[in-house]
Design a protein around this motif. Structure first.
Motif, PDB file in Angstrom:
ATOM      1  N   VAL A 268       0.839  -1.207   0.000  1.00 51.15           N
ATOM      2  CA  VAL A 268       0.000   0.000   0.000  1.00 51.15           C
ATOM      3  C   VAL A 268       0.871   1.253   0.000  1.00 51.15           C
ATOM      4  O   VAL A 268       0.618   2.201  -0.756  1.00 51.15           O
ATOM      5  CB  VAL A 268      -0.972  -0.013   1.205  1.00 51.15           C
ATOM      6  CG1 VAL A 268      -1.676   1.326   1.353  1.00 51.15           C
ATOM      7  CG2 VAL A 268      -1.981  -1.126   1.064  1.00 51.15           C
ATOM      8  N   LEU A 269       1.908   1.269   0.819  1.00 48.42           N
ATOM      9  CA  LEU A 269       2.815   2.411   0.862  1.00 48.42           C
ATOM     10  C   LEU A 269       3.532   2.601  -0.479  1.00 48.42           C
ATOM     11  O   LEU A 269       3.727   3.733  -0.934  1.00 48.42           O
ATOM     12  CB  LEU A 269       3.834   2.243   1.991  1.00 48.42           C
ATOM     13  CG  LEU A 269       3.281   2.332   3.406  1.00 48.42           C
ATOM     14  CD1 LEU A 269       4.349   1.923   4.413  1.00 48.42           C
ATOM     15  CD2 LEU A 269       2.757   3.711   3.704  1.00 48.42           C
ATOM     16  N   ALA A 270       3.911   1.512  -1.108  1.00 45.19           N
ATOM     17  CA  ALA A 270       4.572   1.597  -2.415  1.00 45.19           C
ATOM     18  C   ALA A 270       3.616   2.157  -3.468  1.00 45.19           C
ATOM     19  O   ALA A 270       4.023   2.945  -4.335  1.00 45.19           O
ATOM     20  CB  ALA A 270       5.083   0.229  -2.835  1.00 45.19           C
ATOM     21  N   LEU A 271       2.349   1.775  -3.410  1.00 41.77           N
ATOM     22  CA  LEU A 271       1.362   2.307  -4.345  1.00 41.77           C
ATOM     23  C   LEU A 271       1.143   3.809  -4.133  1.00 41.77           C
ATOM     24  O   LEU A 271       1.009   4.567  -5.095  1.00 41.77           O
ATOM     25  CB  LEU A 271       0.044   1.544  -4.226  1.00 41.77           C
ATOM     26  CG  LEU A 271       0.070   0.111  -4.741  1.00 41.77           C
ATOM     27  CD1 LEU A 271      -1.241  -0.596  -4.401  1.00 41.77           C
ATOM     28  CD2 LEU A 271       0.331   0.078  -6.232  1.00 41.77           C
ATOM     29  N   VAL A 272       1.115   4.240  -2.888  1.00 43.87           N
ATOM     30  CA  VAL A 272       0.987   5.673  -2.600  1.00 43.87           C
ATOM     31  C   VAL A 272       2.209   6.415  -3.127  1.00 43.87           C
ATOM     32  O   VAL A 272       2.091   7.486  -3.729  1.00 43.87           O
ATOM     33  CB  VAL A 272       0.793   5.916  -1.090  1.00 43.87           C
ATOM     34  CG1 VAL A 272       0.847   7.405  -0.757  1.00 43.87           C
ATOM     35  CG2 VAL A 272      -0.520   5.323  -0.614  1.00 43.87           C
ATOM     36  N   SER A 273       3.386   5.850  -2.942  1.00 45.51           N
ATOM     37  CA  SER A 273       4.610   6.449  -3.466  1.00 45.51           C
ATOM     38  C   SER A 273       4.565   6.553  -4.984  1.00 45.51           C
ATOM     39  O   SER A 273       4.912   7.592  -5.555  1.00 45.51           O
ATOM     40  CB  SER A 273       5.829   5.629  -3.032  1.00 45.51           C
ATOM     41  OG  SER A 273       7.004   6.158  -3.596  1.00 45.51           O
ATOM     42  N   ALA A 274       4.114   5.489  -5.634  1.00 48.87           N
ATOM     43  CA  ALA A 274       4.011   5.502  -7.096  1.00 48.87           C
ATOM     44  C   ALA A 274       3.020   6.564  -7.562  1.00 48.87           C
ATOM     45  O   ALA A 274       3.249   7.230  -8.584  1.00 48.87           O
ATOM     46  CB  ALA A 274       3.592   4.128  -7.600  1.00 48.87           C
ATOM     47  N   PHE A 275       1.940   6.745  -6.823  1.00 49.25           N
ATOM     48  CA  PHE A 275       0.975   7.791  -7.167  1.00 49.25           C
ATOM     49  C   PHE A 275       1.631   9.162  -7.137  1.00 49.25           C
ATOM     50  O   PHE A 275       1.438   9.980  -8.043  1.00 49.25           O
ATOM     51  CB  PHE A 275      -0.219   7.766  -6.205  1.00 49.25           C
ATOM     52  CG  PHE A 275      -1.112   8.962  -6.355  1.00 49.25           C
ATOM     53  CD1 PHE A 275      -1.999   9.043  -7.407  1.00 49.25           C
ATOM     54  CD2 PHE A 275      -1.047  10.008  -5.454  1.00 49.25           C
ATOM     55  CE1 PHE A 275      -2.821  10.157  -7.557  1.00 49.25           C
ATOM     56  CE2 PHE A 275      -1.861  11.125  -5.598  1.00 49.25           C
ATOM     57  CZ  PHE A 275      -2.752  11.189  -6.654  1.00 49.25           C
ATOM     58  N   PHE A 276       2.421   9.449  -6.110  1.00 47.91           N
ATOM     59  CA  PHE A 276       3.048  10.766  -6.015  1.00 47.91           C
ATOM     60  C   PHE A 276       4.159  10.941  -7.045  1.00 47.91           C
ATOM     61  O   PHE A 276       4.397  12.058  -7.505  1.00 47.91           O
ATOM     62  CB  PHE A 276       3.546  11.035  -4.594  1.00 47.91           C
ATOM     63  CG  PHE A 276       2.437  11.492  -3.684  1.00 47.91           C
ATOM     64  CD1 PHE A 276       1.921  12.771  -3.778  1.00 47.91           C
ATOM     65  CD2 PHE A 276       1.884  10.636  -2.747  1.00 47.91           C
ATOM     66  CE1 PHE A 276       0.892  13.198  -2.960  1.00 47.91           C
ATOM     67  CE2 PHE A 276       0.856  11.048  -1.925  1.00 47.91           C
ATOM     68  CZ  PHE A 276       0.351  12.334  -2.033  1.00 47.91           C
ATOM     69  N   VAL A 277       4.822   9.860  -7.429  1.00 45.90           N
ATOM     70  CA  VAL A 277       5.779   9.942  -8.532  1.00 45.90           C
ATOM     71  C   VAL A 277       5.033  10.301  -9.811  1.00 45.90           C
ATOM     72  O   VAL A 277       5.440  11.200 -10.562  1.00 45.90           O
ATOM     73  CB  VAL A 277       6.562   8.624  -8.699  1.00 45.90           C
ATOM     74  CG1 VAL A 277       7.330   8.601 -10.012  1.00 45.90           C
ATOM     75  CG2 VAL A 277       7.499   8.411  -7.528  1.00 45.90           C
ATOM     76  N   PHE A 278       3.929   9.608 -10.067  1.00 48.49           N
ATOM     77  CA  PHE A 278       3.102   9.903 -11.240  1.00 48.49           C
ATOM     78  C   PHE A 278       2.626  11.350 -11.213  1.00 48.49           C
ATOM     79  O   PHE A 278       2.685  12.053 -12.230  1.00 48.49           O
ATOM     80  CB  PHE A 278       1.900   8.955 -11.291  1.00 48.49           C
ATOM     81  CG  PHE A 278       0.803   9.432 -12.200  1.00 48.49           C
ATOM     82  CD1 PHE A 278       0.930   9.318 -13.572  1.00 48.49           C
ATOM     83  CD2 PHE A 278      -0.345  10.002 -11.676  1.00 48.49           C
ATOM     84  CE1 PHE A 278      -0.082   9.767 -14.421  1.00 48.49           C
ATOM     85  CE2 PHE A 278      -1.357  10.452 -12.512  1.00 48.49           C
ATOM     86  CZ  PHE A 278      -1.220  10.334 -13.886  1.00 48.49           C
TER      87      PHE A 278
ATOM     88  N   PRO B 180       7.635  15.144  -4.655  1.00 52.58           N
ATOM     89  CA  PRO B 180       8.779  14.216  -4.614  1.00 52.58           C
ATOM     90  C   PRO B 180       9.198  13.839  -3.194  1.00 52.58           C
ATOM     91  O   PRO B 180       9.576  12.691  -2.938  1.00 52.58           O
ATOM     92  CB  PRO B 180       9.901  14.982  -5.323  1.00 52.58           C
ATOM     93  CG  PRO B 180       9.213  16.010  -6.137  1.00 52.58           C
ATOM     94  CD  PRO B 180       7.961  16.352  -5.401  1.00 52.58           C
ATOM     95  N   ILE B 181       9.096  14.785  -2.270  1.00 48.01           N
ATOM     96  CA  ILE B 181       9.448  14.478  -0.879  1.00 48.01           C
ATOM     97  C   ILE B 181       8.490  13.438  -0.317  1.00 48.01           C
ATOM     98  O   ILE B 181       8.909  12.478   0.347  1.00 48.01           O
ATOM     99  CB  ILE B 181       9.449  15.765  -0.025  1.00 48.01           C
ATOM    100  CG1 ILE B 181      10.610  16.658  -0.450  1.00 48.01           C
ATOM    101  CG2 ILE B 181       9.526  15.435   1.461  1.00 48.01           C
ATOM    102  CD1 ILE B 181      10.597  18.029   0.171  1.00 48.01           C
ATOM    103  N   ILE B 182       7.199  13.601  -0.584  1.00 42.89           N
ATOM    104  CA  ILE B 182       6.207  12.636  -0.116  1.00 42.89           C
ATOM    105  C   ILE B 182       6.446  11.272  -0.764  1.00 42.89           C
ATOM    106  O   ILE B 182       6.375  10.232  -0.103  1.00 42.89           O
ATOM    107  CB  ILE B 182       4.781  13.146  -0.400  1.00 42.89           C
ATOM    108  CG1 ILE B 182       4.500  14.395   0.420  1.00 42.89           C
ATOM    109  CG2 ILE B 182       3.753  12.071  -0.109  1.00 42.89           C
ATOM    110  CD1 ILE B 182       3.237  15.136   0.021  1.00 42.89           C
ATOM    111  N   ALA B 183       6.753  11.258  -2.065  1.00 43.44           N
ATOM    112  CA  ALA B 183       7.020   9.998  -2.769  1.00 43.44           C
ATOM    113  C   ALA B 183       8.222   9.280  -2.170  1.00 43.44           C
ATOM    114  O   ALA B 183       8.190   8.062  -1.964  1.00 43.44           O
ATOM    115  CB  ALA B 183       7.237  10.263  -4.255  1.00 43.44           C
ATOM    116  N   ILE B 184       9.270  10.017  -1.879  1.00 45.53           N
ATOM    117  CA  ILE B 184      10.473   9.413  -1.276  1.00 45.53           C
ATOM    118  C   ILE B 184      10.155   8.878   0.112  1.00 45.53           C
ATOM    119  O   ILE B 184      10.574   7.766   0.472  1.00 45.53           O
ATOM    120  CB  ILE B 184      11.624  10.429  -1.241  1.00 45.53           C
ATOM    121  CG1 ILE B 184      12.114  10.701  -2.662  1.00 45.53           C
ATOM    122  CG2 ILE B 184      12.753   9.943  -0.351  1.00 45.53           C
ATOM    123  CD1 ILE B 184      13.052  11.889  -2.781  1.00 45.53           C
ATOM    124  N   ALA B 185       9.407   9.640   0.896  1.00 48.38           N
ATOM    125  CA  ALA B 185       9.070   9.204   2.259  1.00 48.38           C
ATOM    126  C   ALA B 185       8.239   7.921   2.240  1.00 48.38           C
ATOM    127  O   ALA B 185       8.533   6.976   2.987  1.00 48.38           O
ATOM    128  CB  ALA B 185       8.324  10.312   2.989  1.00 48.38           C
TER     129      ALA B 185
END
Length: 74
Positions: A7-17, A47-52
């Protein structure tokens, strides 16, 4: 823990997108609308949120791997 990691990885991918989308829509922040300072905030925050979230996903994945491993010789 692995489900949380996914789930965290999907949220990260969303913010990268969303970061890429922001840069494409604003053509590299060259064409923002009048009063569109939120684009600059997003260009820093996304990007900061995606990295976190990505770091948290990796941490959870590794933590799950350690806790599910056998603890002694069989």
């Amino acid at each position: 823990m692995r489900v949380l990691s996914v789930v965290l990885a999907l949220v990260s991918a969303f913010f990268v997108f969303y970061t890429v989308r922001l840069l494409v829509v604003t053509q590299g922040l060259q064409h923002t609308r009048v009063g569109g300072q939120g684009a600059y905030v997003g260009a820093v925050a996304f990007p900061i949120i995606a990295i976190a979230f990505g770091w948290a996903a990796v941490w959870c994945w590794n933590r799950a791997g350690r806790s599910s491993a056998p603890s002694g010789p069989s």
